[in-house]
Design a protein around this motif. Structure first.
Motif, PDB file in Angstrom:
ATOM      1  N   MET A   1      11.497 -11.976   1.338  1.00 28.89           N
ATOM      2  CA  MET A   1      11.336 -10.860   0.424  1.00 28.89           C
ATOM      3  C   MET A   1      10.033 -11.007  -0.340  1.00 28.89           C
ATOM      4  O   MET A   1       9.701 -12.052  -0.854  1.00 28.89           O
ATOM      5  N   ARG A   2       9.293  -9.862  -0.359  1.00 32.69           N
ATOM      6  CA  ARG A   2       8.124  -9.846  -1.181  1.00 32.69           C
ATOM      7  C   ARG A   2       8.534  -9.707  -2.625  1.00 32.69           C
ATOM      8  O   ARG A   2       9.382  -8.945  -2.977  1.00 32.69           O
ATOM      9  N   CYS A   3       7.929 -10.500  -3.577  1.00 35.38           N
ATOM     10  CA  CYS A   3       8.342 -10.408  -4.973  1.00 35.38           C
ATOM     11  C   CYS A   3       7.190 -10.859  -5.849  1.00 35.38           C
ATOM     12  O   CYS A   3       6.203 -11.411  -5.392  1.00 35.38           O
ATOM     13  N   ILE A   4       7.322 -10.589  -7.132  1.00 35.91           N
ATOM     14  CA  ILE A   4       6.338 -11.043  -8.108  1.00 35.91           C
ATOM     15  C   ILE A   4       6.573 -12.527  -8.347  1.00 35.91           C
ATOM     16  O   ILE A   4       7.673 -12.953  -8.645  1.00 35.91           O
ATOM     17  N   LEU A   5       5.493 -13.343  -8.171  1.00 34.80           N
ATOM     18  CA  LEU A   5       5.655 -14.790  -8.207  1.00 34.80           C
ATOM     19  C   LEU A   5       4.844 -15.393  -9.336  1.00 34.80           C
ATOM     20  O   LEU A   5       3.792 -14.882  -9.741  1.00 34.80           O
ATOM     21  N   GLU A   6       5.304 -16.525  -9.823  1.00 41.06           N
ATOM     22  CA  GLU A   6       4.556 -17.337 -10.766  1.00 41.06           C
ATOM     23  C   GLU A   6       3.547 -18.143  -9.972  1.00 41.06           C
ATOM     24  O   GLU A   6       3.889 -18.838  -9.018  1.00 41.06           O
ATOM     25  N   ALA A   7       2.279 -18.070 -10.297  1.00 41.44           N
ATOM     26  CA  ALA A   7       1.255 -18.783  -9.548  1.00 41.44           C
ATOM     27  C   ALA A   7       1.209 -20.242  -9.976  1.00 41.44           C
ATOM     28  O   ALA A   7       1.373 -20.579 -11.140  1.00 41.44           O
ATOM     29  N   ASN A  86      -2.279 -11.579  -5.354  1.00 42.06           N
ATOM     30  CA  ASN A  86      -1.567 -10.741  -6.313  1.00 42.06           C
ATOM     31  C   ASN A  86      -2.518  -9.635  -6.754  1.00 42.06           C
ATOM     32  O   ASN A  86      -3.526  -9.894  -7.406  1.00 42.06           O
ATOM     33  N   TYR A  87      -2.198  -8.389  -6.375  1.00 39.90           N
ATOM     34  CA  TYR A  87      -3.057  -7.264  -6.703  1.00 39.90           C
ATOM     35  C   TYR A  87      -2.612  -6.599  -8.008  1.00 39.90           C
ATOM     36  O   TYR A  87      -1.415  -6.403  -8.231  1.00 39.90           O
ATOM     37  N   GLY A  88      -3.567  -6.207  -8.840  1.00 41.06           N
ATOM     38  CA  GLY A  88      -3.258  -5.529 -10.089  1.00 41.06           C
ATOM     39  C   GLY A  88      -3.352  -4.026  -9.979  1.00 41.06           C
ATOM     40  O   GLY A  88      -3.497  -3.336 -10.990  1.00 41.06           O
ATOM     41  N   PHE A  89      -3.271  -3.501  -8.757  1.00 47.18           N
ATOM     42  CA  PHE A  89      -3.442  -2.069  -8.520  1.00 47.18           C
ATOM     43  C   PHE A  89      -2.691  -1.680  -7.249  1.00 47.18           C
ATOM     44  O   PHE A  89      -2.141  -2.532  -6.550  1.00 47.18           O
ATOM     45  N   TYR A  90      -2.642  -0.394  -6.966  1.00 48.97           N
ATOM     46  CA  TYR A  90      -1.989   0.099  -5.756  1.00 48.97           C
ATOM     47  C   TYR A  90      -2.909  -0.106  -4.559  1.00 48.97           C
ATOM     48  O   TYR A  90      -4.106   0.198  -4.627  1.00 48.97           O
ATOM     49  N   THR A  91      -2.338  -0.636  -3.482  1.00 49.12           N
ATOM     50  CA  THR A  91      -3.120  -0.931  -2.283  1.00 49.12           C
ATOM     51  C   THR A  91      -2.370  -0.435  -1.056  1.00 49.12           C
ATOM     52  O   THR A  91      -1.171  -0.673  -0.914  1.00 49.12           O
ATOM     53  N   VAL A  92      -3.092   0.272  -0.186  1.00 52.43           N
ATOM     54  CA  VAL A  92      -2.518   0.717   1.083  1.00 52.43           C
ATOM     55  C   VAL A  92      -3.441   0.239   2.192  1.00 52.43           C
ATOM     56  O   VAL A  92      -4.622   0.605   2.229  1.00 52.43           O
ATOM     57  N   PHE A  93      -2.925  -0.591   3.083  1.00 51.89           N
ATOM     58  CA  PHE A  93      -3.701  -1.085   4.211  1.00 51.89           C
ATOM     59  C   PHE A  93      -3.379  -0.275   5.457  1.00 51.89           C
ATOM     60  O   PHE A  93      -2.205  -0.125   5.816  1.00 51.89           O
ATOM     61  N   LEU A  94      -4.408   0.254   6.110  1.00 58.39           N
ATOM     62  CA  LEU A  94      -4.255   0.839   7.437  1.00 58.39           C
ATOM     63  C   LEU A  94      -4.699  -0.227   8.424  1.00 58.39           C
ATOM     64  O   LEU A  94      -5.891  -0.505   8.576  1.00 58.39           O
ATOM     65  N   LYS A  95      -3.708  -0.856   9.050  1.00 56.08           N
ATOM     66  CA  LYS A  95      -3.980  -1.978   9.944  1.00 56.08           C
ATOM     67  C   LYS A  95      -4.089  -1.465  11.373  1.00 56.08           C
ATOM     68  O   LYS A  95      -3.177  -0.821  11.880  1.00 56.08           O
ATOM     69  N   GLU A 113      -0.734   2.520  17.415  1.00 60.70           N
ATOM     70  CA  GLU A 113      -2.020   3.069  17.009  1.00 60.70           C
ATOM     71  C   GLU A 113      -2.430   2.662  15.599  1.00 60.70           C
ATOM     72  O   GLU A 113      -3.593   2.640  15.268  1.00 60.70           O
ATOM     73  N   GLY A 114      -1.483   2.390  14.729  1.00 60.08           N
ATOM     74  CA  GLY A 114      -1.826   2.008  13.365  1.00 60.08           C
ATOM     75  C   GLY A 114      -0.586   1.752  12.547  1.00 60.08           C
ATOM     76  O   GLY A 114       0.489   2.263  12.841  1.00 60.08           O
ATOM     77  N   THR A 115      -0.734   0.965  11.513  1.00 62.62           N
ATOM     78  CA  THR A 115       0.375   0.608  10.637  1.00 62.62           C
ATOM     79  C   THR A 115      -0.095   0.691   9.195  1.00 62.62           C
ATOM     80  O   THR A 115      -1.170   0.199   8.860  1.00 62.62           O
ATOM     81  N   LEU A 116       0.704   1.323   8.335  1.00 63.55           N
ATOM     82  CA  LEU A 116       0.399   1.397   6.911  1.00 63.55           C
ATOM     83  C   LEU A 116       1.298   0.433   6.151  1.00 63.55           C
ATOM     84  O   LEU A 116       2.521   0.486   6.290  1.00 63.55           O
ATOM     85  N   VAL A 117       0.693  -0.426   5.350  1.00 69.64           N
ATOM     86  CA  VAL A 117       1.409  -1.367   4.504  1.00 69.64           C
ATOM     87  C   VAL A 117       1.084  -1.034   3.055  1.00 69.64           C
ATOM     88  O   VAL A 117      -0.087  -0.902   2.690  1.00 69.64           O
ATOM     89  N   PHE A 118       2.117  -0.879   2.226  1.00 68.74           N
ATOM     90  CA  PHE A 118       1.956  -0.449   0.835  1.00 68.74           C
ATOM     91  C   PHE A 118       2.262  -1.614  -0.107  1.00 68.74           C
ATOM     92  O   PHE A 118       3.283  -2.280   0.042  1.00 68.74           O
ATOM     93  N   VAL A 119       1.379  -1.820  -1.079  1.00 68.60           N
ATOM     94  CA  VAL A 119       1.554  -2.898  -2.054  1.00 68.60           C
ATOM     95  C   VAL A 119       1.388  -2.320  -3.453  1.00 68.60           C
ATOM     96  O   VAL A 119       0.361  -1.702  -3.752  1.00 68.60           O
ATOM     97  N   GLN A 123       2.538  -7.169  -7.125  1.00 70.90           N
ATOM     98  CA  GLN A 123       3.205  -7.752  -5.974  1.00 70.90           C
ATOM     99  C   GLN A 123       2.291  -8.754  -5.284  1.00 70.90           C
ATOM    100  O   GLN A 123       1.070  -8.671  -5.373  1.00 70.90           O
ATOM    101  N   VAL A 124       2.895  -9.705  -4.589  1.00 76.10           N
ATOM    102  CA  VAL A 124       2.147 -10.736  -3.874  1.00 76.10           C
ATOM    103  C   VAL A 124       2.339 -10.529  -2.383  1.00 76.10           C
ATOM    104  O   VAL A 124       3.457 -10.335  -1.910  1.00 76.10           O
ATOM    105  N   ILE A 125       1.254 -10.569  -1.636  1.00 79.51           N
ATOM    106  CA  ILE A 125       1.323 -10.398  -0.199  1.00 79.51           C
ATOM    107  C   ILE A 125       0.441 -11.443   0.461  1.00 79.51           C
ATOM    108  O   ILE A 125      -0.526 -11.929  -0.122  1.00 79.51           O
ATOM    109  N   GLY A 126       0.795 -11.827   1.683  1.00 83.36           N
ATOM    110  CA  GLY A 126      -0.023 -12.774   2.426  1.00 83.36           C
ATOM    111  C   GLY A 126       0.648 -14.124   2.586  1.00 83.36           C
ATOM    112  O   GLY A 126       1.805 -14.318   2.235  1.00 83.36           O
TER     113      GLY A 126
END
Length: 340
Positions: A1-7, A86-95, A113-119, A123-126
């Protein structure tokens, strides 16, 4: 699960070792050193914090045309190691990837053909496995400050896919991908245009149009994955059936939407949207209906008091059970029992 994490903070020793490594080994790729310098400026943690659009642009070697929004060409970024960010804004990746290249889950992949990932912000991703890779694709990034006071700002919470897990990404058909690219091009045009009194309105309107298309395409994905989703619904039913034959009601309480989603390896928002599309009911309403069905059977067991039945179903207080039962059935539990 993607979640907000303590660094977790990197030790000073490790940090100094990395800096020394960059300075003393001229044979290393220079871009790796530049990339580390940017990361060092952003954070000194295991998780890279990127709070501003300009930081994200610098991290990926893109020009900052607007302080609160950009369409970023990820292929301009230097080759780098995988890190958690950890992004401080809205991010949409077209992979632009094939199914086998998507590292974060690829179940029931419909298109290639393509995939959209929303963050969403915070949130923390990667991952941080140290593997080198070359970023590709396109990213739409916009700061929450951009949409404050706008229609989009008032309704951004309606776009629940910003809280979906990565493996619940939106997989596009070729025609859908062209629409998404067209939306990006319109935003890119406005970013390249001299800023005037219309700029913010047009940029935000085009972002909102893009997100509305994404909602439509997610509705399509729920339909085209109908067989897979029916499997989730069956597992949800089985989960609830087994719940009230276990000791979980006494130890855990009533099953929550979050608990059920977690047991089915889905994010709560994706799970809730899926159940709504499949049944016409919210996940919470579905759970409550199941509780009442089980309660109707148990009420006719006169060897147990209504309070014992309430606790056995997972209610913390018997009066909560009485209130819900009357609300859903039209009779109080004691009235329903007298109908026998």
């Amino acid at each position: 699960m993607r979640c907000i994490l303590e660094a977790n903070v990197i030790s000073i020793t490790v940090l100094l070792t990395k800096i020394t490594d960059c300075r003393q080994k001229p044979s290393l790729n220079a871009s790796r050193c530049r990339n580390f310098d940017i990361e060092k400026e952003i954070t000194m943690e295991n998780i890279i914090r990127i709070d501003t659009i300009s930081q994200f642009n610098a991290h990926n070697n893109n020009e900052t045309l607007h302080p609160l929004v950009n369409i970023v060409d990820m292929s301009k970024a230097d080759r780098r190691t995988k890190r958690r960010i950890n992004y401080g804004f809205y991010t949409v990746f077209l992979k632009e990837v094939k199914c086998g290249d998507l590292k974060y889950g690829c179940n029931y992949y419909d298109y290639e053909e393509g995939t959209l990932v929303f963050v969403g912000p915070g949130q923390v991703i990667g991952s941080d496995n140290g593997e080198y890779y070359q970023p590709k694709g396109t990213a739409l990034v916009f700061h929450p400050d951009l949409i404050k006071g706008t229609s989009l700002g008032r309704h951004i919470q309606d776009y629940t896919f910003f809280s979906y897990d990565v493996h619940e990404a939106l997989h596009l058909s070729e025609s859908e991908r062209k629409i998404i690219i067209d939306c990006f091009d319109k935003i890119r045009y406005e970013l390249g245009h001299a800023i005037d009194k219309h700029s913010k309105t047009l940029i935000v309107s085009n972002i909102e149009l893009f997100l509305n298309y994404c909602q439509r395409f997610y509705d399509r994905q729920f339909i085209t994955r109908d067989l897979a989703h029916k499997g989730v619904l069956q597992r949800f039913e089985s989960l609830l059936d087994s719940y009230w034959t276990s000791d979980k009601p006494l130890t855990v309480g009533l099953p929550s939407v979050g608990y059920c989603a977690d047991q089915l390896n889905l994010s709560a928002n994706y799970f809730g949207d899926l159940i709504k599309k499949e049944t016409g009911k919210s996940a919470q309403d579905y759970i409550q209906s199941k509780v009442i069905d089980v309660a109707k059977e148990k009420i006719f067991d006169t060897s147990k008091s209504l309070s014992e039945i309430a606790y056995g179903l997972g209610f913390k207080y018997p009066q909560h059970f009485t209130r819900l039962f009357k609300q859903r059935v039209g009779y109080s539990p004691i009235e329903y029992r007298s109908l026998n």
